[in-house]
Design a protein around this motif. Structure first.
Motif, PDB file in Angstrom:
ATOM      1  N   GLU A  70      11.308  -5.210  14.500  1.00  0.00           N
ATOM      2  CA  GLU A  70       9.982  -5.520  13.429  1.00  0.00           C
ATOM      3  C   GLU A  70       8.873  -5.155  14.309  1.00  0.00           C
ATOM      4  OE1 GLU A  70      11.336  -9.552  14.657  1.00  0.00           O
ATOM      5  OE2 GLU A  70       9.568  -9.935  13.769  1.00  0.00           O
ATOM      6  N   ALA A  71       7.808  -4.886  13.582  1.00  0.00           N
ATOM      7  CA  ALA A  71       6.381  -4.383  14.216  1.00  0.00           C
ATOM      8  C   ALA A  71       5.986  -5.543  15.056  1.00  0.00           C
ATOM      9  CB  ALA A  71       5.318  -4.083  13.247  1.00  0.00           C
ATOM     10  N   ASN A  94      13.312   7.587   5.735  1.00  0.00           N
ATOM     11  CA  ASN A  94      13.570   6.163   5.427  1.00  0.00           C
ATOM     12  C   ASN A  94      12.714   6.174   3.798  1.00  0.00           C
ATOM     13  OD1 ASN A  94      11.111   3.435   5.488  1.00  0.00           O
ATOM     14  ND2 ASN A  94      13.326   3.335   5.141  1.00  0.00           N
ATOM     15  N   PRO A 120      12.245  -0.763  10.747  1.00  0.00           N
ATOM     16  CA  PRO A 120      11.322  -2.134  10.977  1.00  0.00           C
ATOM     17  C   PRO A 120      11.064  -3.045  10.057  1.00  0.00           C
ATOM     18  CG  PRO A 120      10.300   0.002  11.199  1.00  0.00           C
ATOM     19  CD  PRO A 120      11.643   0.289  10.830  1.00  0.00           C
ATOM     20  N   LEU A 121      11.102  -4.281  10.212  1.00  0.00           N
ATOM     21  CA  LEU A 121      10.977  -5.059   8.999  1.00  0.00           C
ATOM     22  C   LEU A 121      10.268  -6.335   9.726  1.00  0.00           C
ATOM     23  CD1 LEU A 121      14.673  -4.960   7.541  1.00  0.00           C
ATOM     24  CD2 LEU A 121      12.760  -4.395   6.489  1.00  0.00           C
ATOM     25  N   THR A 122       9.123  -6.563   9.269  1.00  0.00           N
ATOM     26  CA  THR A 122       8.412  -7.755   9.736  1.00  0.00           C
ATOM     27  C   THR A 122       8.806  -8.995   8.872  1.00  0.00           C
ATOM     28  OG1 THR A 122       6.391  -6.587  10.246  1.00  0.00           O
ATOM     29  CG2 THR A 122       6.203  -9.015   9.701  1.00  0.00           C
ATOM     30  N   PHE A 170      17.291   2.090   6.802  1.00  0.00           N
ATOM     31  CA  PHE A 170      17.492   1.358   5.690  1.00  0.00           C
ATOM     32  C   PHE A 170      16.844   0.114   5.864  1.00  0.00           C
ATOM     33  CE2 PHE A 170      21.078   3.830   5.600  1.00  0.00           C
ATOM     34  CZ  PHE A 170      20.954   4.384   4.476  1.00  0.00           C
ATOM     35  N   GLN A 210       9.312  -1.608  18.185  1.00  0.00           N
ATOM     36  CA  GLN A 210       8.110  -0.932  17.308  1.00  0.00           C
ATOM     37  C   GLN A 210       6.921  -1.513  17.992  1.00  0.00           C
ATOM     38  OE1 GLN A 210       6.918  -1.412  13.112  1.00  0.00           O
ATOM     39  NE2 GLN A 210       7.264   0.863  12.858  1.00  0.00           N
ATOM     40  N   ILE A 269      18.288  -6.567   5.005  1.00  0.00           N
ATOM     41  CA  ILE A 269      17.783  -7.883   4.917  1.00  0.00           C
ATOM     42  C   ILE A 269      18.851  -8.738   4.520  1.00  0.00           C
ATOM     43  CG2 ILE A 269      16.234  -9.440   3.878  1.00  0.00           C
ATOM     44  CD1 ILE A 269      13.835  -7.646   4.010  1.00  0.00           C
ATOM     45  N   VAL A 271       8.407   7.809   6.734  1.00  0.00           N
ATOM     46  CA  VAL A 271       8.597   6.949   5.609  1.00  0.00           C
ATOM     47  C   VAL A 271       8.192   7.832   4.495  1.00  0.00           C
ATOM     48  CG1 VAL A 271       7.481   4.939   4.413  1.00  0.00           C
ATOM     49  CG2 VAL A 271       7.663   5.129   7.016  1.00  0.00           C
TER      50      VAL A 271
HETATM   51  C1  LIG Z   1       9.759  -7.559   4.329  1.00  0.00           C
HETATM   52  C2  LIG Z   1       9.414  -5.802   4.825  1.00  0.00           C
HETATM   53  C3  LIG Z   1       8.607  -5.804   6.280  1.00  0.00           C
HETATM   54  C4  LIG Z   1       8.434  -4.573   6.479  1.00  0.00           C
HETATM   55  N1  LIG Z   1       8.053  -4.534   8.107  1.00  0.00           N
HETATM   56  C5  LIG Z   1       7.644  -3.318   8.616  1.00  0.00           C
HETATM   57  C6  LIG Z   1       7.128  -2.989   9.983  1.00  0.00           C
HETATM   58  O1  LIG Z   1       7.142  -4.293  10.643  1.00  0.00           O
HETATM   59  N2  LIG Z   1       6.873  -1.854  10.351  1.00  0.00           N
HETATM   60  C7  LIG Z   1       7.102  -0.754   9.479  1.00  0.00           C
HETATM   61  O2  LIG Z   1       6.892   0.158  10.167  1.00  0.00           O
HETATM   62  N3  LIG Z   1       7.397  -1.068   8.254  1.00  0.00           N
HETATM   63  C8  LIG Z   1       7.792  -2.167   7.523  1.00  0.00           C
HETATM   64  N4  LIG Z   1       8.323  -2.290   6.514  1.00  0.00           N
HETATM   65  C9  LIG Z   1       8.663  -0.879   5.602  1.00  0.00           C
HETATM   66  C10 LIG Z   1      10.115  -0.623   5.733  1.00  0.00           C
HETATM   67  O3  LIG Z   1      10.225  -0.167   7.347  1.00  0.00           O
HETATM   68  C11 LIG Z   1      10.764   0.686   4.932  1.00  0.00           C
HETATM   69  O4  LIG Z   1       9.847   1.700   5.219  1.00  0.00           O
HETATM   70  C12 LIG Z   1      10.431   0.145   3.455  1.00  0.00           C
HETATM   71  O5  LIG Z   1      11.040  -1.027   3.072  1.00  0.00           O
HETATM   72  C13 LIG Z   1      10.968   1.217   2.625  1.00  0.00           C
HETATM   73  O6  LIG Z   1      12.602   1.450   3.045  1.00  0.00           O
HETATM   74  P1  LIG Z   1      13.668   0.737   2.143  1.00  0.00           P
HETATM   75  O7  LIG Z   1      13.698   1.312   0.680  1.00  0.00           O
HETATM   76  O8  LIG Z   1      14.873   1.223   2.819  1.00  0.00           O
HETATM   77  O9  LIG Z   1      13.451  -0.657   1.961  1.00  0.00           O
HETATM   78  C14 LIG Z   1       8.574  -3.260   5.921  1.00  0.00           C
HETATM   79  C15 LIG Z   1       9.336  -3.471   4.540  1.00  0.00           C
HETATM   80  C16 LIG Z   1       9.500  -4.746   4.012  1.00  0.00           C
HETATM   81  C17 LIG Z   1      10.286  -5.037   2.815  1.00  0.00           C
END
Ligand SMILES: Cc1cc2nc3c(=O)[nH]c(=O)nc-3n(C[C@H](O)[C@H](O)[C@H](O)COP(=O)(O)O)c2cc1C
Length: 376
Positions: free
Chosen positions: A67-68, A311, A30-32, A333, A110, A338, A277
């Motif tokens: 995304e959340a 993750n 999930p990525l906001t 990932f 999410q 992104i 996480v």
């Molecule tokens: C830009 C951004 C937005 C994120 N948004 C969320 C989100 O909406 N919900 C969530 O549970 N985690 C969110 N995270 C955490 C990621 O899901 C993830 O746990 C974190 O980036 C580590 O994984 P990675 O090393 O593969 O990037 C966000 C992380 C980033 C960088």
């Protein structure tokens, strides 16, 4: 076959996670991105294009975790994040889910209630954000177009008789997600938001049935999950945790005990997946974290839960090794997705990954969102 291709075979093998037939073990975390249409926090065509670029399960994500997405206005903590509770938001999400399904992909929503990580400017009638206890977080948010950071507001403690209403918000959002065409949901129990605020001792000073003992602090997360099972089969429901800290609150004082219990209770409900996480930010993994993760994995699997999704800080070879060692069923990932819409394809080909630009993570338009190309 090159050595790299050989290395990632376990990552590219199919998986059944509850009812989700995952073509590979490459999931999108999930990525906001803070790009919903205003007013109303509504997903639109730009968001559909972004998700579609990552949705081909052979080249991109086998399963996308959205995304959340706030379950109510009360659950909102940041400007421009989408909701999944109004009819307009449901229509907006249909653009996204249809675009993903046209690529043959899967997407789960999410579900998010931020609790105390909010600001009065975002809350209904400018009221205080709600929390287990009236303890202000040492955290920032952004509330408007300027995207300037503001300290979060002082929250108020939820009254005991308000808690059924919060659970109803989750139930309603779970139904809205179903109406919008999602393939399942993930309950956001991680990263310092409402459900974790209840679970963690440092943020929950309640003396009623939702505070004190571990069982009491875990109660809301479990009750919320149960409520969504009125809408979805458990095999289409997942839950996200961050047992090792995430910088928002003090780390849990007994993570094996706390999250072992939570994982067992979620497993007993038969959830399709648990999303962990394992590492936040750039913090290094340490030998001490391994037994905690092992406890969680075992608790979830042995109590009847489905897939364990790891993750945090993985690349192709480390993810593949984790799966080959049976320490994860799939890996989600985040940042890599992104800037690499075709991440699985790059893993398969042993290609270099494109770097992400932090400056365009949150807010803005297409730049840094839909402009990262796939390899030809
Ligand atoms: C830009 C951004 C937005 C994120 N948004 C969320 C989100 O909406 N919900 C969530 O549970 N985690 C969110 N995270 C955490 C990621 O899901 C993830 O746990 C974190 O980036 C580590 O994984 P990675 O090393 O593969 O990037 C966000 C992380 C980033 C960088």
């Amino acid at each position: 076959m090159t050595e790299t291709q050989h290395d990632v075979r376990s990552l590219l093998a199919p998986l059944t996670a509850g009812a989700l037939k995952s073509a590979t073990r490459v999931w999108m975390a999930p990525l906001t991105r803070s790009r919903s249409r205003q007013p109303g926090d509504i997903p639109w065509e730009l968001n559909a294009e972004y998700y579609a670029q990552r949705a081909d399960p052979a080249r991109g994500a086998a399963v996308i975790v959205s995304e959340a997405t706030q379950i109510s206005q009360q659950g909102k903590g940041y400007a421009f994040t989408p909701g999944v509770y109004s009819p307009e938001q449901v229509e907006g999400w249909k653009l996204v889910t249809n675009a993903v399904h046209e690529q043959g992909g899967l997407i789960v929503a999410q579900l998010w209630h931020v609790g105390r990580i909010s600001h009065t400017a975002l809350q209904p009638n400018g009221g205080k954000p709600v929390a287990p206890s009236a303890i202000r977080a040492n955290s920032h948010t952004y509330v408007d177009d300027s995207m300037g950071r503001k300290p979060v507001s002082e929250p108020r403690a939820l009254e005991l008789d308000e808690i059924p209403g919060v659970i109803d918000q989750y139930r309603h959002a779970a139904q809205a997600a179903k109406d919008a065409g999602f393939d399942g949901i993930e309950i956001h129990g991680a990263n310092g938001y409402l459900l974790q605020q209840f679970l963690r001792r440092s943020t929950n000073k309640r003396t009623d049935a939702y505070g004190g003992s571990l069982e009491n602090r875990a109660r809301l997360g479990i009750e919320v999950t149960r409520a969504t099972l009125d809408v979805w089969g458990a095999d289409r429901v997942g839950y996200r945790i961050s047992p090792l800290g995430e910088g928002m609150d003090d780390p849990d004082d007994h993570p094996s005990e706390t999250y072992g219990y939570v994982s067992t209770e979620l497993g007993k409900l038969g959830l399709g997946f648990l999303h962990v996480v394992e590492q936040f930010g750039d913090a290094a993994r340490t030998p001490e974290t391994e037994p905690v993760l092992a406890t969680i994995r075992q608790a979830f699997r042995e109590s009847g839960g489905g897939a364990y999704i790891a993750n945090g800080g993985y690349d192709g070879p480390t993810a593949a090794a984790r799966i080959a060692d049976d320490k994860a069923d799939a890996v989600a990932f985040g940042k890599a997705f992104i800037s690499n819409p075709d991440l699985a394809d790059r893993f398969r080909r042993g290609a270099d990954l494109a770097e992400w630009d932090r400056g365009t993570f949150y807010g803005g338009g297409a730049e840094g969102y839909t402009t990262y190309p796939a390899l030809s």
